[in-house]
Write a protein that holds these residues in place. Structure first.
Motif, mmCIF file in Angstrom:
data_model
loop_
_atom_site.group_PDB
_atom_site.id
_atom_site.type_symbol
_atom_site.label_atom_id
_atom_site.label_comp_id
_atom_site.label_asym_id
_atom_site.label_seq_id
_atom_site.Cartn_x
_atom_site.Cartn_y
_atom_site.Cartn_z
ATOM 1 N N ASN A 41 42.832 -45.198 -17.977
ATOM 2 C CA ASN A 41 42.029 -45.281 -19.158
ATOM 3 C C ASN A 41 42.493 -46.599 -20.305
ATOM 4 N N GLU A 45 40.075 -49.648 -21.121
ATOM 5 C CA GLU A 45 39.673 -49.873 -22.341
ATOM 6 C C GLU A 45 40.287 -51.477 -22.801
ATOM 7 N N ASP A 51 34.653 -45.703 -24.179
ATOM 8 C CA ASP A 51 35.040 -44.612 -23.479
ATOM 9 C C ASP A 51 34.198 -43.691 -22.863
ATOM 10 N N ILE A 54 34.186 -45.155 -19.364
ATOM 11 C CA ILE A 54 35.332 -44.796 -18.610
ATOM 12 C C ILE A 54 35.436 -43.244 -18.233
ATOM 13 N N VAL A 58 35.735 -42.299 -14.216
ATOM 14 C CA VAL A 58 36.731 -41.389 -13.829
ATOM 15 C C VAL A 58 35.913 -40.249 -12.959
ATOM 16 N N VAL A 256 40.638 -37.216 -20.525
ATOM 17 C CA VAL A 256 40.393 -38.182 -21.776
ATOM 18 C C VAL A 256 41.597 -37.766 -22.863
ATOM 19 N N LEU A 259 42.677 -40.835 -24.563
ATOM 20 C CA LEU A 259 41.713 -41.620 -25.523
ATOM 21 C C LEU A 259 41.620 -40.804 -26.780
#
Length: 426
Positions: A41, A45, A51, A54, A58, A256, A259
């Motif tokens: 991640n 980024e 996000d 991403i 995933v 996540v 993140l």
């Protein structure tokens, strides 16, 4: 106390050698998984992906597992499982490298297919590994062998996080997220060596009762014999419901979580790596003791209590976003993240053992396949919903509290299963 520690260690010493080779295989494949969990991640980024994009990328690997796992559960019935291990050892590192190449060059279609191929390779190992243990390990060593299987996620996360932190501290440019992902992917090929060391004569499960097709009715008979007759679907459904609930909840949070720490508390890849590595040392230690805790105190403590405390820790961690501007908020978030992980992960081997025993031997391969499919399918759906909610500017805390609510229902259902298992086993 020392006597209890000796008892725990002796339990692991009795596990057969071929299990350790299987665990070695799992170690190098999970090393890739851990590296992607910690770094991918952050890598995306830095490559300029928002996000929600991403999350969508995933999710692709979970989609592949969702569609493949259940059919694979039917397919491996009665077959040797070692060839599936070999396939996983080649596919996972190969598609990992392809995904890294596609991400850095913004080849979106290739990236999606790379992640799907990654998921296919990983599910071959995950669906086959646990049935292999249950079929080829003495029952009195099941708890230790299953705990070792689950420990590999914790151990590899510690290794990946620590190695990344140390090397990144020495030279951030040379040991960037991209280069570390490549390194861990290449190490994944070492798993082939350990598969070759598994030389036992496998005990396969009972094959499906199929008959030669000479008339249309034979096709329907075979479908009945494949799908309906061999399995106790009532029991299977009763144990996959809590898995489904918890998996959907986890999909909003776990993939996540880095993140959250990056965008809410400003924690970068290096700090998150060592933070996660330390956390998973705690996970590994707690999992070692879980067979003893289960035998001494029962599933109620080993599953229900541990998971309930983990839910409370997740709630406190998530709500730090409400006061993230205060200097101490980040420390509270990190502390309860590090508390939550051992508590929730430690219960994993015990929930697997409980469900495998509750459904019985002839349903175990199907449960293993369905669990993989449910986890990945749920995470695929949850990740898509997460991306949608983030595009609508929902805060991380709002999304994570969905996980909290779902976890409460899932843990309550596991408590009900424990009650049913106790009643049946006397």
């Amino acid at each position: 106390m020392l006597q209890r520690v000796r008892e725990i260690i002796d339990g692991y010493r009795k596990v057969e050698q071929h299990v350790f080779y299987l665990i070695g295989t799992q170690f190098f494949l999970q090393l890739i998984n851990a590296a992607f969990f910690i770094l991918f991640n952050y890598f995306m980024e830095k490559e300029g992906y928002p996000d929600y994009d991403i999350a969508g990328v995933v999710a692709q690997r979970f989609m592949a597992v969702m569609f493949l796992a259940a059919p694979l559960g039917f397919f491996i019935r009665g077959k040797r499982l070692k060839p599936f291990f070999y396939a996983a050892c080649f596919l996972v590192p190969s598609f990992s490298l392809l995904s890294i190449f596609a991400a850095e060059n913004h080849y979106y279609t290739l990236l999606d297919w790379g992640m799907r191929g990654w998921g296919v390779g990983f599910v071959l190992m995950q669906v086959s590994g646990l049935p292999f243990i249950l079929l080829n390990v003495k029952k009195e060593q099941h708890s230790e062998a299953i705990a070792m299987w689950f420990q590999m996620w914790s151990v590899t996360t510690f290794f990946a996080g620590t190695i990344n932190f140390v090397l990144y501290s020495l030279n951030p440019e040379l040991f960037s997220e991209r280069n570390m992902l490549v390194l861990f992917s290449l190490l994944g090929y070492c798993s082939i060596f350990f598969v070759r060391k598994i030389t036992i004569v496998e005990k396969p499960s009972e094959p499906l009762p199929l008959k030669p097709v000479s008339a249309p009715q034979d096709i329907f008979d075979n479908l009945y014999n494949i799908i309906i007759k061999p399995y106790d679907w009532g029991r299977i459904v009763s144990v996959v419901i809590p898995t489904l609930i918890i998996a959907v909840g986890a999909g909003f949070t776990i993939p996540v979580i880095n993140l959250f720490f990056l965008n809410v508390h400003g924690i970068g890849a290096g700090t998150f790596s060592i933070m996660t590595a330390t956390t998973y040392v705690m996970v590994a230690i707690v999992i070692i003791f879980m067979p003893y805790i289960r035998r001494r105190y029962g599933y109620g403590i080993a599953i229900t209590l541990f998971q309930s405390l983990a839910i409370l820790a997740l709630f406190i961690m998530a709500t730090t976003e409400y006061y993230s501007g205060l200097s101490f908020a980040v420390y509270i978030a990190v502390f309860f993240y590090m508390i939550r992980q051992p508590l929730m992960n430690a219960a994993g081997p015990m929930t697997s053992e409980l469900t495998m025993y509750y459904v019985g031997e002839r349903n175990q391969e199907m449960i293993s396949a369905l669990n993989a499919s449910i986890w990945s399918g749920s995470w695929f759906v949850s990740m898509q919903l997460f991306a949608w909610l983030r595009q609508l500017d929902y805060r991380y805390v709002t999304i994570f509290l969905i996980t909290v609510v779902l976890y409460v229902f899932g843990v309550a259902w596991y408590a009900y299963l424990i009650y049913l298992y106790r009643r049946e086993s006397g």
